[in-house]
Scaffold this active site. Structure first.
Site, PDB file in Angstrom:
ATOM      1  N   TYR A  11       0.803  -1.192  -0.177  1.00  0.00           N
ATOM      2  CA  TYR A  11      -0.112   0.127   0.003  1.00  0.00           C
ATOM      3  C   TYR A  11       0.893   1.327   0.009  1.00  0.00           C
ATOM      4  CZ  TYR A  11      -3.390   3.835   2.069  1.00  0.00           C
ATOM      5  OH  TYR A  11      -3.919   4.601   2.543  1.00  0.00           O
ATOM      6  N   ILE A  12       1.539   1.404   1.074  1.00  0.00           N
ATOM      7  CA  ILE A  12       2.482   2.641   1.165  1.00  0.00           C
ATOM      8  C   ILE A  12       3.527   2.710   0.056  1.00  0.00           C
ATOM      9  CG2 ILE A  12       3.690   4.168   2.651  1.00  0.00           C
ATOM     10  CD1 ILE A  12       2.348   2.804   4.979  1.00  0.00           C
ATOM     11  N   ALA A  81       9.030  -3.392   3.671  1.00  0.00           N
ATOM     12  CA  ALA A  81       8.612  -4.962   3.833  1.00  0.00           C
ATOM     13  C   ALA A  81       8.480  -5.381   5.289  1.00  0.00           C
ATOM     14  CB  ALA A  81       9.699  -5.857   3.172  1.00  0.00           C
ATOM     15  N   LEU A  83       5.382  -7.516   8.317  1.00  0.00           N
ATOM     16  CA  LEU A  83       3.985  -7.856   8.239  1.00  0.00           C
ATOM     17  C   LEU A  83       3.476  -6.547   9.351  1.00  0.00           C
ATOM     18  CD1 LEU A  83       4.404 -11.720   9.025  1.00  0.00           C
ATOM     19  CD2 LEU A  83       3.787 -10.670   6.675  1.00  0.00           C
ATOM     20  N   SER A 124       6.488   3.663  13.057  1.00  0.00           N
ATOM     21  CA  SER A 124       5.234   3.726  13.255  1.00  0.00           C
ATOM     22  C   SER A 124       4.926   4.715  14.846  1.00  0.00           C
ATOM     23  CB  SER A 124       4.557   2.585  13.535  1.00  0.00           C
ATOM     24  OG  SER A 124       3.072   2.553  14.199  1.00  0.00           O
ATOM     25  N   TYR A 149       3.715  -6.657  16.875  1.00  0.00           N
ATOM     26  CA  TYR A 149       3.887  -5.676  15.741  1.00  0.00           C
ATOM     27  C   TYR A 149       4.873  -4.448  16.373  1.00  0.00           C
ATOM     28  CZ  TYR A 149       3.256  -2.080  12.417  1.00  0.00           C
ATOM     29  OH  TYR A 149       3.397  -1.283  11.534  1.00  0.00           O
ATOM     30  N   LYS A 153       8.706  -2.937  15.702  1.00  0.00           N
ATOM     31  CA  LYS A 153       9.337  -1.465  15.428  1.00  0.00           C
ATOM     32  C   LYS A 153      10.032  -0.889  16.194  1.00  0.00           C
ATOM     33  CE  LYS A 153       6.789  -1.628  11.429  1.00  0.00           C
ATOM     34  NZ  LYS A 153       7.413  -1.539  10.242  1.00  0.00           N
ATOM     35  N   ASN A 199      -8.103  -2.519   9.409  1.00  0.00           N
ATOM     36  CA  ASN A 199      -8.004  -0.931   9.603  1.00  0.00           C
ATOM     37  C   ASN A 199      -9.304  -0.222   9.521  1.00  0.00           C
ATOM     38  OD1 ASN A 199      -5.031  -1.487   8.467  1.00  0.00           O
ATOM     39  ND2 ASN A 199      -5.085  -0.316  10.259  1.00  0.00           N
ATOM     40  N   PHE A 218     -15.344   0.306  17.515  1.00  0.00           N
ATOM     41  CA  PHE A 218     -14.945  -0.254  18.898  1.00  0.00           C
ATOM     42  C   PHE A 218     -14.938   0.725  19.834  1.00  0.00           C
ATOM     43  CE2 PHE A 218     -12.407  -2.789  15.552  1.00  0.00           C
ATOM     44  CZ  PHE A 218     -13.457  -3.932  15.438  1.00  0.00           C
ATOM     45  N   GLY A 297      -6.098  -3.428  23.237  1.00  0.00           N
ATOM     46  CA  GLY A 297      -4.792  -2.734  22.818  1.00  0.00           C
ATOM     47  C   GLY A 297      -5.078  -1.199  22.415  1.00  0.00           C
TER      48      GLY A 297
HETATM   49  P1  NAD Z   1       1.741  -3.663   3.217  1.00  0.00           P
HETATM   50  O1  NAD Z   1       1.395  -5.009   3.531  1.00  0.00           O
HETATM   51  O2  NAD Z   1       0.694  -3.376   2.092  1.00  0.00           O
HETATM   52  O3  NAD Z   1       3.058  -3.750   2.393  1.00  0.00           O
HETATM   53  C1  NAD Z   1       4.039  -4.380   2.937  1.00  0.00           C
HETATM   54  C2  NAD Z   1       4.743  -4.922   1.817  1.00  0.00           C
HETATM   55  O4  NAD Z   1       6.065  -5.796   2.289  1.00  0.00           O
HETATM   56  C3  NAD Z   1       3.956  -6.127   1.085  1.00  0.00           C
HETATM   57  O5  NAD Z   1       4.073  -5.849  -0.350  1.00  0.00           O
HETATM   58  C4  NAD Z   1       4.363  -7.315   1.356  1.00  0.00           C
HETATM   59  O6  NAD Z   1       4.317  -8.143   0.489  1.00  0.00           O
HETATM   60  C5  NAD Z   1       5.917  -7.069   1.530  1.00  0.00           C
HETATM   61  N1  NAD Z   1       6.703  -8.020   2.382  1.00  0.00           N
HETATM   62  C6  NAD Z   1       6.046  -8.426   3.843  1.00  0.00           C
HETATM   63  N2  NAD Z   1       7.048  -9.395   4.299  1.00  0.00           N
HETATM   64  C7  NAD Z   1       8.090  -9.379   3.339  1.00  0.00           C
HETATM   65  C8  NAD Z   1       9.378  -9.947   3.083  1.00  0.00           C
HETATM   66  N3  NAD Z   1       9.711 -10.835   4.317  1.00  0.00           N
HETATM   67  N4  NAD Z   1      10.106  -9.905   2.139  1.00  0.00           N
HETATM   68  C9  NAD Z   1       9.600  -9.010   1.143  1.00  0.00           C
HETATM   69  N5  NAD Z   1       8.754  -8.412   1.176  1.00  0.00           N
HETATM   70  C10 NAD Z   1       7.745  -8.695   2.156  1.00  0.00           C
HETATM   71  O7  NAD Z   1       1.811  -2.876   4.271  1.00  0.00           O
HETATM   72  P2  NAD Z   1       1.764  -0.842   4.176  1.00  0.00           P
HETATM   73  O8  NAD Z   1       0.327  -0.465   4.954  1.00  0.00           O
HETATM   74  O9  NAD Z   1       2.122  -0.548   2.989  1.00  0.00           O
HETATM   75  O10 NAD Z   1       2.980  -0.758   5.366  1.00  0.00           O
HETATM   76  C11 NAD Z   1       4.285  -0.527   4.900  1.00  0.00           C
HETATM   77  C12 NAD Z   1       5.223  -0.461   5.998  1.00  0.00           C
HETATM   78  O11 NAD Z   1       4.830   0.890   6.601  1.00  0.00           O
HETATM   79  C13 NAD Z   1       5.273  -1.548   6.998  1.00  0.00           C
HETATM   80  O12 NAD Z   1       6.786  -1.578   7.598  1.00  0.00           O
HETATM   81  C14 NAD Z   1       4.534  -1.007   7.927  1.00  0.00           C
HETATM   82  O13 NAD Z   1       4.570  -1.746   9.180  1.00  0.00           O
HETATM   83  C15 NAD Z   1       4.589   0.329   8.177  1.00  0.00           C
HETATM   84  N6  NAD Z   1       3.522   1.023   8.621  1.00  0.00           N
HETATM   85  C16 NAD Z   1       2.065   0.936   8.323  1.00  0.00           C
HETATM   86  C17 NAD Z   1       1.142   1.597   8.631  1.00  0.00           C
HETATM   87  C18 NAD Z   1      -0.189   1.652   8.088  1.00  0.00           C
HETATM   88  O14 NAD Z   1      -1.301   2.107   8.786  1.00  0.00           O
HETATM   89  N7  NAD Z   1      -0.323   1.063   6.956  1.00  0.00           N
HETATM   90  C19 NAD Z   1       1.307   2.622   9.766  1.00  0.00           C
HETATM   91  C20 NAD Z   1       2.543   2.633  10.295  1.00  0.00           C
HETATM   92  C21 NAD Z   1       3.662   1.998   9.718  1.00  0.00           C
HETATM   93  N1  UDP Z   2     -11.669   1.265  14.216  1.00  0.00           N
HETATM   94  C1  UDP Z   2     -13.294   0.741  14.482  1.00  0.00           C
HETATM   95  N2  UDP Z   2     -13.679  -0.245  13.600  1.00  0.00           N
HETATM   96  C2  UDP Z   2     -13.023  -1.041  12.746  1.00  0.00           C
HETATM   97  C3  UDP Z   2     -11.610  -0.680  12.588  1.00  0.00           C
HETATM   98  C4  UDP Z   2     -11.158   0.196  13.406  1.00  0.00           C
HETATM   99  O1  UDP Z   2     -14.017   1.333  15.340  1.00  0.00           O
HETATM  100  O2  UDP Z   2     -13.464  -1.919  12.169  1.00  0.00           O
HETATM  101  C5  UDP Z   2     -11.192   1.998  15.244  1.00  0.00           C
HETATM  102  C6  UDP Z   2     -10.037   1.531  16.258  1.00  0.00           C
HETATM  103  O3  UDP Z   2     -10.821   1.168  17.326  1.00  0.00           O
HETATM  104  C7  UDP Z   2      -9.329   2.754  16.145  1.00  0.00           C
HETATM  105  C8  UDP Z   2      -9.491   3.477  14.819  1.00  0.00           C
HETATM  106  O4  UDP Z   2     -10.712   3.014  14.277  1.00  0.00           O
HETATM  107  O5  UDP Z   2      -9.787   3.719  17.140  1.00  0.00           O
HETATM  108  C9  UDP Z   2      -8.248   3.276  14.041  1.00  0.00           C
HETATM  109  O6  UDP Z   2      -7.876   1.703  13.867  1.00  0.00           O
HETATM  110  P1  UDP Z   2      -7.025   1.401  12.626  1.00  0.00           P
HETATM  111  O7  UDP Z   2      -6.878  -0.102  13.209  1.00  0.00           O
HETATM  112  O8  UDP Z   2      -7.234   1.847  11.434  1.00  0.00           O
HETATM  113  O9  UDP Z   2      -5.741   1.889  13.037  1.00  0.00           O
HETATM  114  P2  UDP Z   2      -4.699   1.961  14.589  1.00  0.00           P
HETATM  115  O10 UDP Z   2      -5.391   1.341  15.585  1.00  0.00           O
HETATM  116  O11 UDP Z   2      -3.516   1.637  14.037  1.00  0.00           O
HETATM  117  O12 UDP Z   2      -4.418   3.420  15.023  1.00  0.00           O
END
Ligand code: NAD
Ligand code: UDP
Length: 341
Positions: A11-12, A81, A83, A124, A149, A153, A199, A218, A297
């Site tokens: 995604y990102i 990359a 989970l 994060s 998770y 980080k 999410n 929630f 959590g």
């Molecule tokens: P995502 O799951 O869409 O992207 C992660 C990518 O990494 C995927 O394409 C997956 O296939 C790849 N991947 C996972 N394990 C791998 C491995 N062992 N080897 C090679 N590729 C691997 O997630 P995202 O939302 O794009 O998040 C990207 C990064 O940002 C992650 O590190 C995540 O922890 C961090 N992050 C995300 C959020 C969020 O809300 N989306 C918030 C804070 C931090």
């Molecule tokens: N949330 C919710 N219903 C859902 C998913 C999330 O009410 O189906 C709420 C969750 O409790 C949190 C906010 O939305 O307060 C953002 O949650 P998300 O999982 O997107 O992000 P994070 O927990 O990482 O901040």
């Protein structure tokens, strides 16, 4: 300039790859596709008219990684990359530590072998844990997140700090994301969670498109303005541009070594009820919901103090909440089944 982007099909990552290409940076994506589809990269190529080198591989596979470093002249690594499902991480913690911590160590070892010193890490807001008061500032101590998770980080941030102490050439930026949502304005790429979304925004969007019957909110008894949790939601394209800004910051600071953390957020907390209302307004349709018990959590409220990124990276989250909603909807309605075509 050539940048290796691990997890670049996600995604990102895919949005960041697009921003990098638009800024004339050449990109090699390294991804095992465990949570993504190669289709995202095809679409980024179509949107930009530029080529992305793609290597399917796992960051724990040091031999394959090493071959990539030999084949390309890599100036910097942006490391997405990992989970990322908080709930799942409590069920299979070893997989999370293996992928997120061991995988990062493998990548850093291969970088060291090939004398690549520039590193941008996807951290994060969860690293602030429960101990710190809002808004979160980079000068605060790392906290104790409740999930494996979040702990992964924190561990990587510690590893980066130790590596920097031992290696005066190492230059890392740790970007602490708040809550990225939205999609590229074309609606061609976006967030495509597998199974039931964890999410908030993907869930709301799937209710809107008719894939789920109602949203569960929630908790409405938190000590916040309307009782629901508050988060700092930022547009994923602003976040993507934060990575371009971080790369530029490294280039502008050739004498820097060490690790520098930056919060990437808007600086505003928005409640779950406010998100639902904003989405309803953007699509002119009601989102059915019910209030459910609190999710284990969840913290009541957190948002960023983003002044350091504003000042030092010359970066700001500019896109409005309305745009975040409209772009989420454009992506979801054009691609009800995500990248499955
Ligand atoms: P995502 O799951 O869409 O992207 C992660 C990518 O990494 C995927 O394409 C997956 O296939 C790849 N991947 C996972 N394990 C791998 C491995 N062992 N080897 C090679 N590729 C691997 O997630 P995202 O939302 O794009 O998040 C990207 C990064 O940002 C992650 O590190 C995540 O922890 C961090 N992050 C995300 C959020 C969020 O809300 N989306 C918030 C804070 C931090
Ligand atoms: N949330 C919710 N219903 C859902 C998913 C999330 O009410 O189906 C709420 C969750 O409790 C949190 C906010 O939305 O307060 C953002 O949650 P998300 O999982 O997107 O992000 P994070 O927990 O990482 O901040």
């Amino acid at each position: 300039m050539q940048v290796l982007v691990t997890g670049g099909a996600g995604y990102i990552g895919s949005h960041t790859v697009l921003s990098l290409l638009e800024n004339n940076v050449d990109v090699i994506v390294y991804d095992n596709l465990v949570n993504s589809s190669i289709e995202s990269i095809d679409r980024v190529e179509k949107l930009t008219g530029k080529k992305v080198e793609f290597v399917e591989g796992d960051i724990c596979d040091k031999e394959k990684l090493s071959r990539v470093f030999k084949q390309f002249s890599i100036d910097a690594v942006i490391h997405f990359a990992a989970l990322k499902a908080v709930g799942e991480s409590a069920e299979i913690p070893l997989s999370y530590y293996q992928n997120n911590v061991h995988g990062t160590v493998c990548l850093l070892e291969v970088m060291q072998q090939h004398k690549v010193h520039n590193f941008i890490f996807s951290s994060s807001a969860t690293v602030y844990g429960e101990e710190n008061n809002v808004p979160y500032v980079e000068t605060m101590k790392l906290g104790t997140p409740s999930s494996p998770y979040g702990a992964s980080k924190v561990m990587v941030e510690r590893i980066l700090a130790d590596l920097a102490l031992s290696d005066s050439k190492f230059r890392a930026v740790s970007l602490r994301y708040f809550n990225p949502i939205g999609a590229h304005e074309s609606g061609a790429i976006g967030e495509d969670p597998k199974g039931i979304p964890n999410n908030l925004l993907p869930y709301v969007a799937q209710v809107a498109v008719g894939k789920r019957d109602k949203l569960r909110i929630f908790g409405d008894d938190y000590p916040t303005k309307d009782g629901s949790c508050e988060r700092d939601y930022l547009h994923v394209m602003d976040l993507a541009q934060g990575h371009v800004a971080a790369l530029d910051w490294l280039n502008r600071h050739p004498d820097f070594s060490g690790v520098e953390a930056f919060n990437l957020g808007t600086g505003n907390g928005v409640s779950v009820f406010a998100i639902v209302k904003a989405f309803e307004q953007a699509i002119n349709k009601k989102i059915p919901f019910e209030v459910s018990p609190r999710r284990v959590g969840d913290l009541p409220a957190f948002w960023a103090n983003a002044s350091k990124a504003n000042k030092e990276l010359n970066w700001q989250a500019n896109r409005s909440l309305e745009q975040m909603m409209t772009d989420t909807w454009r992506w979801q309605s054009k691609n009800p089944n995500g990248f499955l075509i």
